[in-house]
Design a protein around this motif. Structure first.
Motif, short mmCIF file in Angstrom:
data_model
loop_
_atom_site.label_atom_id
_atom_site.label_comp_id
_atom_site.label_asym_id
_atom_site.label_seq_id
_atom_site.Cartn_x
_atom_site.Cartn_y
_atom_site.Cartn_z
N PHE A 1 -13.14 -16.70 -19.51
CA PHE A 1 -14.81 -15.57 -19.53
C PHE A 1 -14.37 -14.69 -18.81
O PHE A 1 -14.48 -15.29 -17.34
CB PHE A 1 -15.00 -17.45 -19.69
N VAL B 1 -8.89 -14.60 -24.25
CA VAL B 1 -10.00 -13.43 -23.57
C VAL B 1 -11.26 -13.30 -24.03
O VAL B 1 -11.01 -12.60 -24.81
CB VAL B 1 -9.34 -12.66 -22.11
N ASP B 2 -12.35 -13.35 -22.99
CA ASP B 2 -13.37 -13.21 -24.50
C ASP B 2 -14.48 -12.87 -23.00
O ASP B 2 -14.38 -13.13 -21.58
CB ASP B 2 -13.52 -13.91 -25.52
N HIS B 3 -16.04 -12.89 -23.60
CA HIS B 3 -16.51 -12.01 -22.66
C HIS B 3 -18.06 -12.58 -23.51
O HIS B 3 -18.17 -12.46 -24.59
CB HIS B 3 -17.11 -11.66 -21.99
#
Ligand code: SF4
Ligand code: SF4
Ligand code: SF4
Ligand code: FES
Lengths: 351, 527
Positions: free
Chosen positions: A319, A345-347
């Protein structure tokens, strides 16, 4: 269309004031109750100039330029009038520069000094007003208020918060929230626009008090750490500590043109908070224990390697942060994609 | 945003929905308030809560939460029926208009009134105001996106702007306000599972190629997992390691009880942060980092403006900038990275990211720049889509109203909506460590309508227990008229009363955004 100021013929666009034409052409006329983002009111008469054929001196901040006008900014008559205006402002209250927060960053102090006023001809009022310190953000010292009205106009015309107003008349004239309320008990949202615009030391930042004044502060231009508006601001630093956040009083840049909200102006003190993490921690026997960077990085690298080997790169995920920089976000996704080999992958964009 | 913040001051009409702008983007709100009070601009507010902007609104439509597609389609219905659409713009710049027309034809003002509670007359007035303006701007935020229909809500806003030609000109546009300082930049830099920087797609070989060349590796083709799916993966044991940089899912994600279970099931949880936040407390390794005032770099704001942050003070103890930590770790894993500064990294970004190609550190020292900025002579782009859309013609999307995933019932009779407040920020690790901010809003509260309060026998300041199907929290009653009867609001900043223990993890199928704006709760007085 042109006017002549101090012998120089200058072009102007209709609607510009004499002060604006002068400023645009590098001719200095001092102003106190005027601000470039506000409508002129012509109250303090610090900006007076002599206009040929006009009987009295005129306030240049409020006087529209007219074709053929001939203006002088520096005659003896102008200087005397300006001096008188400043002396009157100085003796409206108590200006004790010795401990004033704004010493070195004060329009009145600069004016008195540059006009060579040794001591004003008038005496100060007897009454000394108590400081308003009820809230954690802004201190009000009405002994120093010169009733320029800038705070009232900034609160209403720039921020449109409609909190401040003029109250009373003559000797009881004052500025502040309606009914003489404290800021704390009014609708004030502590944007601090009034603090930014006050030309003297009547409104100032509470947490920065006695921590450093103009001459000992380094200003570092940066971007607000909070919301997506991205306001530009100056971090004021003394001895390696943040003293306060300010914005330029004039010529402030986009996107905020000097305005901030409470978070940007007064919410910086998390930076020096005692809870800050200062060393890496690794969990041992169920508890987080201090570790060196070498240990911590090695620990993470070995674990990641093992998981990747046994379960494949897609068993790893990351994250990222909408509060980190572009550079950090770029590296973070590059790390997961190019080093680990996963697109996990993310946010928190959605949260 | 398609347009710029300053540009918002040029609109003569605003359609503001799902953004409590004066609290969450206060400085942007000043541009709008000035235009309305000083230049006679019109303001259409569509919001279920009586927020501060309602004072400035020409018309205020109070929709039931979760009915945005209905009223947006309704506005379009009125505009088409009354012949107020911009035929020329539709013909020249868009496609699929007939499908849109067919869909919105059933959303008559009367039908919309049934669904949304907005009166047919108000809807018509709003539609006429918006369509009649020279330059009308739509401004929205999470109130539009945080629904199971979030993606379609956004598309409906775009439909409305295209229908009236309100795009690509000063004072117009579709302007989402991004919540956090660099959420725009984190998206641009591809901290998204399906993207490479500048919105290239991981699934396209041609898109991957330049990055594979630049980075010297073969890149994975399969799109990765979004946050909710990563957490599900952790719960099921398919995701074994999670690296969290500057994030706090134990506060920010829906159904925290589930999040906690997922995180505890991991083999490795690394948290890199400036504070020991709620997530870090569960971590195996915690890495201390520098705050915004202690490092160099760039942020991209909500109007695509790239701006510098500069180092003003030293980081405490051994804390390091995040980029340094990632570089150390990558090199320990054999990556051989050579970055010595944020400037080095931006140089690489300039090379691989078309829209950032001209945004060099040297230029930023002098001026901020708005992307796209394809070369070092380019002045940047304040307004998008002036001549054409990214895909050429603007596509009208067909969107239908779908009810929220969880609506009030006999057991959970109140509709809970969540959000932010002026005095706090996101998971509040920063703002609750600021004396001034804490002094304004020390504790968690629930906004409750006076009639509801009366029926529940609740007075101002009472302690209440709020429960949903997923958990319960205790908050203090703030009785005011901001919410309509039957609707309550709780901000999500308070860890001791984390409202995301209550929220519904139902997500939008495309964007995977959780439905924070609608869940069902019950309320009980505690002693
Ligand atoms: S802080 Fe802002 S809202 Fe409060 S009085 Fe000053 S200008 Fe007005
Ligand atoms: S408080 Fe400052 S800005 Fe306000 S009237 Fe007094 S001197 Fe002027
Ligand atoms: S000062 Fe306020 S409005 Fe400006 S960026 Fe910071 S949080 Fe946002
Ligand atoms: S500055 Fe012109 S009258 Fe005060």
């Amino acid at each position: 269309m042109s006017i002549t100021i101090d012998g120089k013929e200058l072009e102007f666009t209709p609607g510009q004031t004499v002060y604006e034409v002068a400023k645009a052409n590098g001719i200095y006329i001092p102003v106190l109750c005027h601000h470039e983002q506000l409508k002129p009111v012509g109250a303090c008469r610090v900006c007076v100039v002599e206009v040929e054929k006009a009987r009295s001196l005129v306030a240049s901040c409020a006087m529209p330029a007219e074709n053929g006008m001939i203006v002088y900014t520096n005659t003896e008559r102008v200087l005397q009038a300006r001096k008188l205006a400043v002396e009157l402002l100085m003796t409206q209250g108590h200006h004790n520069c010795i401990t004033c927060e704004n010493s070195g960053d004060c329009v009145l102090q600069d004016l008195a000094y540059s006009l060579g006023i040794e001591a004003p001809r008038f005496s100060e009022p007897k009454e000394i007003k108590a400081l308003e310190q009820a809230n954690e953000m802004i201190v009000r010292d009405m002994n120093k208020c010169v009733l320029c009205g800038l705070c009232v106009r900034a609160c209403n015309e720039i921020q449109v918060n409609q909190v401040l107003d003029y109250t009373g008349r003559g000797p009881t004239a004052a500025v502040g929230p309606a009914f003489g309320n404290l800021y704390e008990n009014s609708d004030c949202v502590f944007c601090g626009e009034c603090v930014r615009i006050c030309p003297v030391g009547a409104l100032f930042e509470k947490q920065g008090r006695f921590q450093g004044r103009a001459d000992d502060l380094d200003k570092v231009r940066t971007t607000c750490a909070y919301c997506g508006v991205g306001c530009q601001m100056d971090v004021n630093v003394k001895n390696g500590k943040i003293v306060k956040i300010t914005t330029p009083r004039e010529d402030a840049p986009a996107p905020n043109f000097g305005s901030l909200c409470i978070k940007g102006r007064f919410g910086y003190d998390f930076e020096g908070h005692a809870d800050r993490l200062t060393t890496p921690l690794i969990r041992k026997d169920g508890e987080l224990k201090e570790a060196s960077w070498d240990e911590a990085i090695l620990y993470v690298a070995e674990k990641l390697n093992a998981i990747k080997k046994n379960s494949g790169p897609d068993a790893v995920a990351g994250f990222s942060s909408a509060r980190c920089t572009n550079e950090e976000n770029y590296l973070f996704q590059k790390f997961l994609r190019a080093v680990i080999g996963t697109n996990n992958v993310d946010h928190c964009a959605r949260l | 945003m398609t347009n710029s913040i300053s540009d918002l001051g040029e609109s003569d009409c605003y359609l503001i929905t799902g953004t409590n702008t004066t609290e969450n983007h206060p400085v942007i709100a000043t541009f709008i308030k000035r235009a309305v009070t000083q230049k006679g601009a019109k303001l259409i507010l569509v919001d279920p809560r009586n927020i501060d902007l309602a004072r400035y609104a020409t018309v205020w439509l109070r929709q039931k939460p979760g009915t945005d597609i209905a009223w947006l389609n309704g506005m379009m219905n009125v505009i088409i029926t009354e012949g107020l659409a911009d035929e020329k713009f539709i013909a020249e710049r868009t496609e699929n208009f007939d499908a849109l027309k067919a869909t919105v034809s059933k959303y008559t003002p009367e039908y919309v009134e049934e669904i949304s509670g907005i009166s047919a007359a108000d809807l018509k007035a709003a539609a006429r105001l918006y369509a009649g303006a020279n330059a009308a701007a739509i401004v929205y935020a999470m109130g539009i996106t945080q629904h199971i229909t979030g993606t379609d809500n956004v598309k409906s806003c775009a439909n409305l702007a295209m229908l009236t030609g309100n795009i690509g000109r000063p004072g117009t546009g579709v302007n989402p306000l991004r919540g956090q300082n660099n959420v725009q930049g984190a998206c641009d830099m591809a901290c998204l599972p399906g993207n490479l920087p500048a919105y290239k797609k991981v699934g396209e070989a041609a898109d991957r190629k330049p990055f594979e060349d630049a980075w010297g590796v073969k890149l994975p083709e399969k799109a990765g997992l979004t946050i909710p799916k990563i957490l599900d993966g952790a719960a099921h044991g398919t995701v074994k390691a999670l690296y969290v940089m500057g994030e706090n899912p134990m506060m920010s994600d829906p159904d925290i009880t589930h999040v906690e279970k997922a995180l505890k099931n991991l083999d490795l949880l690394v948290v890199q942060d400036i504070f020991l936040n709620e997530t870090a407390e569960l971590a195996d390794v915690v890495l201390p980092t520098a705050s915004w005032a202690e490092k160099e770099g760039t942020y991209t704001n909500t109007e695509r403006r790239v701006q510098l942050i500069r180092k003003a003070v030293e980081a405490p103890g051994q804390a390091k900038p995040d980029w340094e930590v990632i570089t150390m770790l990558a090199n320990k894993l054999g990556a051989g990275w050579k970055y010595d500064s944020a400037r080095d990294i931006l140089n690489e970004i300039n090379k691989v990211t078309v829209s950032y190609a001209g945004i060099s550190y040297d230029r930023l020292e002098k001026n901020s720049l708005q992307w796209p900025c394809p070369n070092t002579e380019h002045p940047g782009t304040p307004i998008l889509h002036t001549a054409a859309f990214t895909r050429g013609k603007g596509l009208f999307s067909v969107c239908e109203h779908i009810p929220a995933a969880e609506l009030p019932d006999d057991e959970y009779p109140f509709l809970l909506t969540t959000g932010r407040i002026l005095y706090q920020y996101h998971t509040a690790t920063m703002s609750r460590r600021s004396k001034g901010l804490v002094s304004r809003t020390p504790e968690a509260f629930i906004e409750l309508n006076p009639s509801d309060a009366r029926n529940l026998g609740v007075s101002q300041g009472d302690k209440l227990e709020i429960s949903s199907r997923r958990g319960s929290i205790e908050v203090v009653a703030e009785v005011n008229d901001r919410c309509e009867q039957g609707v309550v609001f709780i901000p999500f900043h308070y860890s001791e009363a984390a409202v995301n223990r209550l929220t519904n993890p139902a997500i939008d199928p495309v964007a995977n955004i959780p439905e924070y704006k609608v869940s069902a709760v019950k309320i009980k007085r505690v002693a």
